[in-house]
Design an enzyme around this catalytic site. Structure first.
Site, mmCIF file in Angstrom:
data_model
loop_
_atom_site.group_PDB
_atom_site.id
_atom_site.type_symbol
_atom_site.label_atom_id
_atom_site.label_comp_id
_atom_site.label_asym_id
_atom_site.label_seq_id
_atom_site.Cartn_x
_atom_site.Cartn_y
_atom_site.Cartn_z
ATOM 1 N N HIS A 9 5.293 0.736 -0.978
ATOM 2 C CA HIS A 9 6.415 -0.207 -0.862
ATOM 3 C C HIS A 9 5.925 -1.651 -0.859
ATOM 4 C CE1 HIS A 9 5.313 -1.145 3.256
ATOM 5 N NE2 HIS A 9 5.144 0.149 3.450
ATOM 6 N N GLU A 81 6.110 7.253 6.379
ATOM 7 C CA GLU A 81 4.838 6.808 6.921
ATOM 8 C C GLU A 81 4.483 7.606 8.177
ATOM 9 O OE1 GLU A 81 1.964 5.957 6.681
ATOM 10 O OE2 GLU A 81 1.877 3.761 6.524
#
Length: 198
Positions: A9, A81
């Protein structure tokens, strides 16, 4: 053979603030992060993706939406994550100062050590990410997919697939909105073609 474009990202507000550990916390992209996602879109333009997948966290989903040119994005919690427990929201210097032993234990054996005392182990992270990619290989055995995830999950997965000790995951560089391209054959064997490209 499945071809994967693995994208980290764009920059988040915590990345920009001394690289605070975001982990499972849903942190927003910065303006720079949005521009990075747009630059990734230009690099990926023209690639016919069979699927676009992202973590459920907004920083990954928004990066995927922009980088894919507004195509449909499937969110999947298996590529979120790593949960960093007590480290989330802190810089490495801050949490090492507060609890140096937790970082030393993680560095020595992340596979069996909980990140930030209460987060995930690296083996738990690898298991869920591996499950995701195995499923993608079954769904798109000759396909090409875009996957937008996160720094630690990406590096731990690549370490695992390349046969590296998980404690060496930090030796793999994965910058914000960089692209890593690899293939997985029918047996799940990896071939790494490009790493950390912009």
């Amino acid at each position: 053979m499945l071809t994967i474009y693995l994208l980290r990202h764009g920059e988040t507000v915590w990345n920009a603030d001394g690289n605070r550990y975001c982990g499972a916390t849903d942190v927003e992209l910065t303006e720079k992060g949005l521009l990075q996602a747009e630059n990734a879109r230009k690099l990926l333009a023209g690639i016919p993706f069979d699927a676009i997948c992202s973590s459920t966290l907004q920083r990954a989903f928004l990066t995927a939406s922009i980088a894919s040119g507004g195509k449909d994005v499937v969110r999947d919690k298996r590529i979120m994550e790593a949960a960093f427990g007590e480290w989330e929201g802190k810089t490495r210097a801050e949490f090492i100062r507060a609890d140096p032993a937790s970082w030393e234990e993680w560095q020595a054996d992340p596979g069996m050590t909980r990140a930030g005392r209460t987060g995930e182990t690296a083996l738990e992270v690898v298991a869920r990410v591996d499950h995701f990619f195995n499923e993608m290989g079954q769904l798109y055995p000759q396909g090409t997919i875009l996957v937008v995830a996160h720094n630690t999950v990406n590096r731990l997965y690549l370490c695992h697939k390349l046969g590296m000790p998980l404690r060496n995951y930090r030796r793999i560089v994965q910058e914000n909105s960089s692209i890593t391209r690899f293939t997985l054959d029918d047996q799940g064997e990896i071939a790494l073609h490009q790493l950390n490209c912009r």
